[in-house]
Motif scaffolding. Structure first.
Motif, PDB file in Angstrom:
ATOM      1  N   CYS A  92     -35.673  12.011 -28.444  1.00  0.00           N
ATOM      2  CA  CYS A  92     -34.966  13.042 -27.694  1.00  0.00           C
ATOM      3  C   CYS A  92     -33.478  12.745 -27.844  1.00  0.00           C
ATOM      4  O   CYS A  92     -33.026  11.634 -27.556  1.00  0.00           O
ATOM      5  CB  CYS A  92     -35.372  13.039 -26.223  1.00  0.00           C
ATOM      6  N   SER A  93     -32.736  13.724 -28.331  1.00  0.00           N
ATOM      7  CA  SER A  93     -31.313  13.543 -28.605  1.00  0.00           C
ATOM      8  C   SER A  93     -30.486  14.251 -27.548  1.00  0.00           C
ATOM      9  O   SER A  93     -30.824  15.346 -27.092  1.00  0.00           O
ATOM     10  CB  SER A  93     -30.969  14.097 -29.993  1.00  0.00           C
ATOM     11  N   LEU A  94     -29.395  13.611 -27.175  1.00  0.00           N
ATOM     12  CA  LEU A  94     -28.515  14.112 -26.125  1.00  0.00           C
ATOM     13  C   LEU A  94     -27.090  14.065 -26.650  1.00  0.00           C
ATOM     14  O   LEU A  94     -26.669  13.038 -27.197  1.00  0.00           O
ATOM     15  CB  LEU A  94     -28.659  13.232 -24.874  1.00  0.00           C
ATOM     16  N   ARG A  95     -26.378  15.165 -26.515  1.00  0.00           N
ATOM     17  CA  ARG A  95     -24.986  15.166 -26.968  1.00  0.00           C
ATOM     18  C   ARG A  95     -24.225  14.051 -26.267  1.00  0.00           C
ATOM     19  O   ARG A  95     -24.409  13.798 -25.076  1.00  0.00           O
ATOM     20  CB  ARG A  95     -24.323  16.510 -26.683  1.00  0.00           C
ATOM     21  N   THR A  96     -23.361  13.399 -27.013  1.00  0.00           N
ATOM     22  CA  THR A  96     -22.645  12.248 -26.479  1.00  0.00           C
ATOM     23  C   THR A  96     -21.873  12.591 -25.212  1.00  0.00           C
ATOM     24  O   THR A  96     -21.873  11.820 -24.251  1.00  0.00           O
ATOM     25  CB  THR A  96     -21.696  11.675 -27.540  1.00  0.00           C
ATOM     26  N   GLU A  97     -21.238  13.771 -25.190  1.00  0.00           N
ATOM     27  CA  GLU A  97     -20.462  14.128 -23.997  1.00  0.00           C
ATOM     28  C   GLU A  97     -21.359  14.276 -22.770  1.00  0.00           C
ATOM     29  O   GLU A  97     -20.962  13.913 -21.650  1.00  0.00           O
ATOM     30  CB  GLU A  97     -19.646  15.402 -24.234  1.00  0.00           C
ATOM     31  N   ASP A  98     -22.583  14.777 -22.959  1.00  0.00           N
ATOM     32  CA  ASP A  98     -23.513  14.897 -21.839  1.00  0.00           C
ATOM     33  C   ASP A  98     -24.018  13.527 -21.399  1.00  0.00           C
ATOM     34  O   ASP A  98     -24.166  13.257 -20.196  1.00  0.00           O
ATOM     35  CB  ASP A  98     -24.681  15.798 -22.204  1.00  0.00           C
ATOM     36  N   PHE A  99     -24.295  12.654 -22.385  1.00  0.00           N
ATOM     37  CA  PHE A  99     -24.700  11.287 -22.047  1.00  0.00           C
ATOM     38  C   PHE A  99     -23.610  10.577 -21.250  1.00  0.00           C
ATOM     39  O   PHE A  99     -23.887   9.953 -20.211  1.00  0.00           O
ATOM     40  CB  PHE A  99     -24.999  10.500 -23.324  1.00  0.00           C
ATOM     41  N   LEU A 100     -22.364  10.656 -21.722  1.00  0.00           N
ATOM     42  CA  LEU A 100     -21.267   9.975 -21.046  1.00  0.00           C
ATOM     43  C   LEU A 100     -21.027  10.540 -19.648  1.00  0.00           C
ATOM     44  O   LEU A 100     -20.659   9.800 -18.728  1.00  0.00           O
ATOM     45  CB  LEU A 100     -19.992  10.066 -21.885  1.00  0.00           C
ATOM     46  N   ARG A 101     -21.251  11.827 -19.491  1.00  0.00           N
ATOM     47  CA  ARG A 101     -21.084  12.434 -18.174  1.00  0.00           C
ATOM     48  C   ARG A 101     -22.093  11.856 -17.186  1.00  0.00           C
ATOM     49  O   ARG A 101     -21.733  11.479 -16.066  1.00  0.00           O
ATOM     50  CB  ARG A 101     -21.246  13.957 -18.288  1.00  0.00           C
TER      51      ARG A 101
END
Length: 221
Positions: A92-101
């Motif tokens: 499952c991949s998550l955009r980096t900006e969403d992960f960091l948020r």
């Protein structure tokens, strides 16, 4: 993601992109920008560091439930390794900006990811210690026990690594790994089926792993 509250998990899951990987398919390559971070749901991955002068070395394996790509996302640096599927896998991949948020907003999520990264660091340090003090038989037995121990209980049994991969991890020639696997199998410590290594006698492997110098009449290495 069990560390998140129901609302946090629901918010995070809406940004997740599922992806399946075939055996030997790359999830990312050196030089690519970490636009996504990933959590492995099924299968297994290996991280390989490539050196033009020295070839390739497996530096880490990834099991279901583990994040991959986090270190590069946190440092805002391109990947320095190849991430490749060892078997059919799902991420499952998550955009980096969403992960960091979420990493910044949820202390529980931050702690869970940080603990996982700390465990990976401890594992790497343990392997360095084994390389410096233990013989090839001990290193291989310890490596197999560690990799098998990382595997979630509900996943397919066994270690899915080639002799070459194992040799790179424990700094031992592929031929030596083959000879040791054959000896371990003849002693009933493991069984090889297709591309999987099934541990059939963990106590026996632990005895080998705990002995830095496996010498004597029944020499193992």
């Amino acid at each position: 993601m069990a560390c998140l509250s129901a609302d946090e998990r629901k918010d995070l899951e809406q940004w997740v992109f599922p992806r399946r990987l075939a055996t030997r398919e790359a999830l990312f390559r050196p030089g690519q920008w970490p636009s996504f971070v990933h959590v492995l749901r099924e299968g297994s991955l290996k991280l390989v560091r490539e050196d033009a002068g020295q070839g390739a070395t497996v530096v880490e394996t990834v099991q279901p439930g583990e994040w991959v790509g986090v270190a590069w996302a946190l440092r805002s640096e391109p990947y320095s390794v190849l991430a490749e599927a060892l078997e059919p896998s799902a991420v499952c991949s998550l955009r980096t900006e969403d992960f960091l948020r979420h990493f910044g907003a949820s202390p529980a999520f931050n702690l869970a990811v940080s603990r996982q990264m700390a465990a990976k660091l401890e594992s790497a340090q343990s392997m360095l210690w084994l390389r410096s003090r233990h013989d090839a038989a001990s290193r291989l037995a310890a490596c197999l026990l560690h990799l098998d121990g990382q595997r979630p209980k509900d996943s397919a049994p066994g270690v899915v690594l080639t002799k070459s991969d194992l040799g790179q991890i424990i700094a031992t020639a592929q031929e030596t790994v083959f000879r040791l696997l054959t000896k371990f199998e003849s002693r009933g410590l493991l069984r090889r089926e297709d591309r999987r290594i099934l541990l059939t006698n963990r106590a026996g492997l632990r005895a080998v792993a705990d002995n830095p110098r496996n010498t004597g009449p029944d020499r193992t290495s």
